[in-house]
Enzyme design. Structure first.
Site: not given
Length: 840
Positions: A520, A497-498, A501
């Site tokens: 997000e 997930h990170e 980004h």
């Protein structure tokens, strides 16, 4: 301060008095359309005893977009609204002494090249220290923000975002005094005051517009200019949300000094930084990133359109390691006994809100012998693993900088250099989990989206009071200690997930911060894709795991929609006004201070389901080919929702025949509260997933076990042989959520459940549901599990306090008070506020 400038500040504060402090909107004050920061040079000393960061920041400006379009020379900034009034206090003489702003010498050589922002003592007797009690975050529309235009010959007022800082002095920097700076001038050295002012601004213009391949020279001269002497103090005053700076008789932004130096100190209570101790009880400090971003760390321009670069020198005691958003892996230089200096720089322009720093007694976790297998050649990843350098022709669409997307070597780099840092006590756990996961996840991300936007990555395990499972910033990822327990699943998914980004949220940012789903929603959607590739799952297994995850997210979204205000469920709260700002560039962030919103996941979940719906409609292979094109086109830029949607439908025009249109998508998914109708129709299909069916079968078994346990007397106990299947972590989450829906589970069932799945050893997501079961059924023998969770998993434990209070059980409420008392002082401010409301 001159009467002219003082009256301007008073007008600003009078406007702030009219604000309703009960509202949750939050202002960004910087007048970015008049003046735009292009580069920051920070020179800082960190003192853990006083919990203060002090030093200077030098800002290099260019006139903003409004000035470039020929705005009136007399135009003033938008005097934006705020929630508190501010006592006027200009730079009148003050008898209180000013402390030494920079205590350490900084003549240092760095591994990249010799640059450092030189510290110097502040001899000013003027103090602009103000008590800015409230703070801000975010961005939004200008509905409640309005400009006051100048009429006549009023002086220009520069406004920066600033909160909870003690500003000591502001001065113009004499960049013309730098030896060798003549190369940036087109005329001979001038002596007339007005011509000299124009010369200084011309030098800054030439410096900030150097070609991308001159970035090393540019950084060198930024440093030399930041060390140049001052050439006159500037008038300034601070309000609750802003720092206002003026120069007498300067009426146009283009004539305002383009290089200024601000001497300042942070305050221990400032919410941009958190002073705490790590898991080894050593002092540390780190930036939170929300809710107020970096305005309590240094005066800056917070609106995302203020894309800038930066370089930072940090001096602190030699026992500390300084990690930061920077393209270089800084090596410390000893200045004197017990003092080290660290230097980082960034050449890719990004919003100031992405600047991140973490200082502590971190230990680098290094690879010893195991080499991770980073192959991603499986059925799922083969759809995206080819290099798509042909997808876009010509130059990039962003402002000039050394772009990795134009570098063939970077485009083929599956795994970027990376390091792992953690408190000493977590070193072995990080070595076991993270070192093996990071290269797999990085390679999976590259196989999906192509070129990594950033050249390197640090991963840091932050203290237990960190309010989230993770946070991504340029070149650095913060991870909660909660991801390190119970195997690699939670850690792997959060890491993916990170990492996502880096593309969506950093390389491509939202032009309006209320459109959080752009960051997000994409990261939530892509974490499943990256994780499937990292695990080298066959396509069918990946699809099954993603359907299970979709069901869990659907249940979470359904609960959130039922238990939150409708206006907080809208992904574009400003609707048709999204992306609009005032005449000067200031704006208001819708719901930016709403404490409830911080803990909501609607932007994650509805954004995820929108992207999943589009992928299903278009087809997986086509969809990811488009995503790579989109990244190639928009990296280094800020976007709105319609930028993504218009390109999608133009790239795949046949979708318009299936009822897809930008207007329809925005209305259905982004501008409406509640659950979108297409999602209501789709959610029924996930119950048919094989992994979900397995869980349903296990739930049936547990209900039967519970029924028999309740009927059986103590005298007639007999052991029924029940075989339970081994479940994946996400299946365990669904199992426990399903059992939470049962009215009662007897203690023997709970004991058996705990023993069967070793629940105290599972990841934090599973243990959270287990704690909910313990609370619901008052299973006192396992209250220790709740206490441990609330102390060690603070990023996830907030709503457990509510569960402990709602039963009105004296023992449970006593446990809640006990845990809060033990953690309150170090707890994240927003979390502590929410918990206090639950308890008191």
């Amino acid at each position: 301060m001159t009467e002219n400038l003082q009256s301007r500040c008073l007008a600003n504060w009078n406007m702030e008095m009219k604000l309703d402090p009960a509202k949750d909107d939050l202002p960004l004050m910087a007048n970015t359309r008049h003046m735009l920061v292009k580069h920051y040079v920070l020179d800082l000393d960190v003192d853990f005893k006083s919990q203060v960061i002090e030093g200077t920041v030098v800002l290099f400006f260019e006139p903003g977009s409004r000035c470039e379009k020929g705005g009136s020379a007399g135009e003033g900034p938008c005097l934006s609204q705020s929630y508190e009034t501010c006592k006027i206090r200009a730079s009148e003489p003050c008898h209180s002494p000013v402390t030494n702003v920079s205590a350490c010498s900084s003549k240092t050589e760095y591994n990249d090249f010799a640059v450092c922002a030189k510290g110097e003592k502040d001899t000013s007797d003027k103090n602009g220290n103000h008590s800015n009690r409230e703070q801000v975050s975010g961005i939004s529309s200008s509905k409640n923000c309005y400009d006051i235009e100048n009429h006549g010959n009023e002086d220009f007022l520069l406004v920066l975002d600033c909160c909870d800082l003690s500003v000591l002095k502001v001065e113009e920097v004499d960049v013309a005094a730098v030896p060798g700076i003549e190369k940036f001038t087109r005329s001979a050295k001038l002596t007339d005051a007005e011509e000299l002012r124009n010369l200084r601004n011309q030098i800054v213009h030439e410096l900030v517009t150097l070609p991308a391949d001159h970035w090393r020279e540019q950084l060198y001269y930024y440093t030399r200019c930041s060390q140049a002497p001052g050439c006159g103090e500037l008038l300034f005053s601070t309000g609750p949300w802003s720092l206002m700076i003026g120069k007498a008789e300067v009426q146009a932004p283009r004539d305002f000094p383009h290089a200024i130096r601000i001497w300042y100190k942070t305050k221990p209570e400032g919410r941009s930084v958190t002073w705490t101790t790590d898991q080894s009880s050593r002092p540390c400090v780190y930036t939170m990133g929300s809710p107020i971003n970096n305005r309590a760390l240094f005066p800056c321009q917070e609106p995302p359109v203020a894309m800038s670069t930066w370089q930072t020198t940090v001096r602190t005691a030699s026992c500390f390691v300084v990690l930061m958003s920077g393209e270089n892996s800084a090596e410390p230089v000893q200045l004197q006994e017990g003092v080290l200096s660290w230097y980082y720089y960034v050449t890719m322009p990004m919003p100031a809100s992405t600047f991140t720093i973490a200082i502590g007694c971190w230990t680098e976790v290094k690879q010893e012998s195991h080499i991770a297998d980073i192959r991603t050649t499986n059925e799922f990843s083969s759809l995206f693993s080819r290099a798509d350098l042909r997808l876009i022709e010509g130059s990039c669409g962003h402002v000039t900088y050394p772009c990795r997307f134009q570098n063939p070597a970077a485009s083929s780099q599956l795994v970027i250099p990376h390091r792992v840092f953690a408190p000493w006590c977590l070193k072995d756990r990080c070595a076991e989990i993270l070192l093996e996961l990071i290269p797999r996840c990085l390679s999976a991300a590259h196989g999906t989206l192509g070129t990594h936007p950033f050249s390197r990555l640090d991963v840091l395990i932050v203290p237990s009071n960190f309010s989230s499972l993770g946070m991504a910033s340029p070149h650095i990822i913060f991870l909660s200690q909660s991801v390190l327990t119970g195997g690699s699943h939670l850690c792997g998914t959060r890491l993916c997930h990170e990492i996502a980004h880096a593309w969506f949220g950093l390389a491509i940012g939202a032009r309006d911060w209320t459109e959080e789903w752009i960051s997000e929603g994409f990261a939530t959607y892509l974490e499943d894709v990256f994780w499937a590739v990292a695990q080298q799952l066959p396509h069918d297994e990946a699809r099954e795991q993603q359907e299970l995850k979709a069901l869990l997210r659907w249940r979470r979204l359904r609960d959130e929609v039922q238990n939150s205000e409708e206006e907080l469920q809208v992904l574009r709260p400003n609707k048709e006004n999204t992306g609009e700002v005032s005449e000067s560039g200031t704006c208001i962030i819708k719901h930016g201070l709403n404490a409830e919103k911080i803990f909501m996941q609607v932007h994650y979940l509805k954004g995820y389901f929108l992207l999943q719906s589009l992928a299903k409609r278009i087809g997986e292979a086509t969809y990811f080919e488009f995503l790579r094109k989109f990244v190639q086109k928009f990296h280094g830029q800020l976007i709105l929702s319609q930028d993504f949607l218009y390109m999608l439908l133009e790239d795949i025009p046949e979708q318009k025949g299936y009822g897809l249109s930008v207007e329809n998508i925005i209305q259905t998914w982004l501008d409406t509260s509640g659950i979108p109708k297409p999602l209501l129709e789709e959610c029924q299909t996930w119950d048919q997933c094989r992994l979900v069916q397995q869980v349903n079968d296990e739930v049936t078994k547990w209900i039967q076990v519970n029924q028999r346990a309740r009927k059986r007397s103590k005298r007639k106990r007999r052991q029924d042989e029940v075989t339970f299947q081994k479940l994946l972590p996400d299946q365990l989450v669904l199992l426990l959520e399903s059992l939470l829906e049962e009215k009662t589970l007897c203690l023997r069932t709970l004991q058996c459940l705990e023993k069967t799945y070793h629940l105290d050893e599972q990841d934090a997501e599973v243990r959270h549901r287990w704690c909910e079961l313990v609370v619901k059924h008052k299973y006192r023998r396992r209250y220790a599990d709740i206490e441990k969770f609330l102390k060690e998993d603070q990023a996830m434990g907030v709503y457990l306090y509510g569960e402990l209070m709602v039963n009105e059980d004296a023992k449970q409420q006593e446990l809640a008070y006990k845990c809060f008392a033990a953690t309150q002082k170090q707890m994240d401010v927003s979390s502590a506020k929410v918990v206090a409301e639950m308890l008191f």
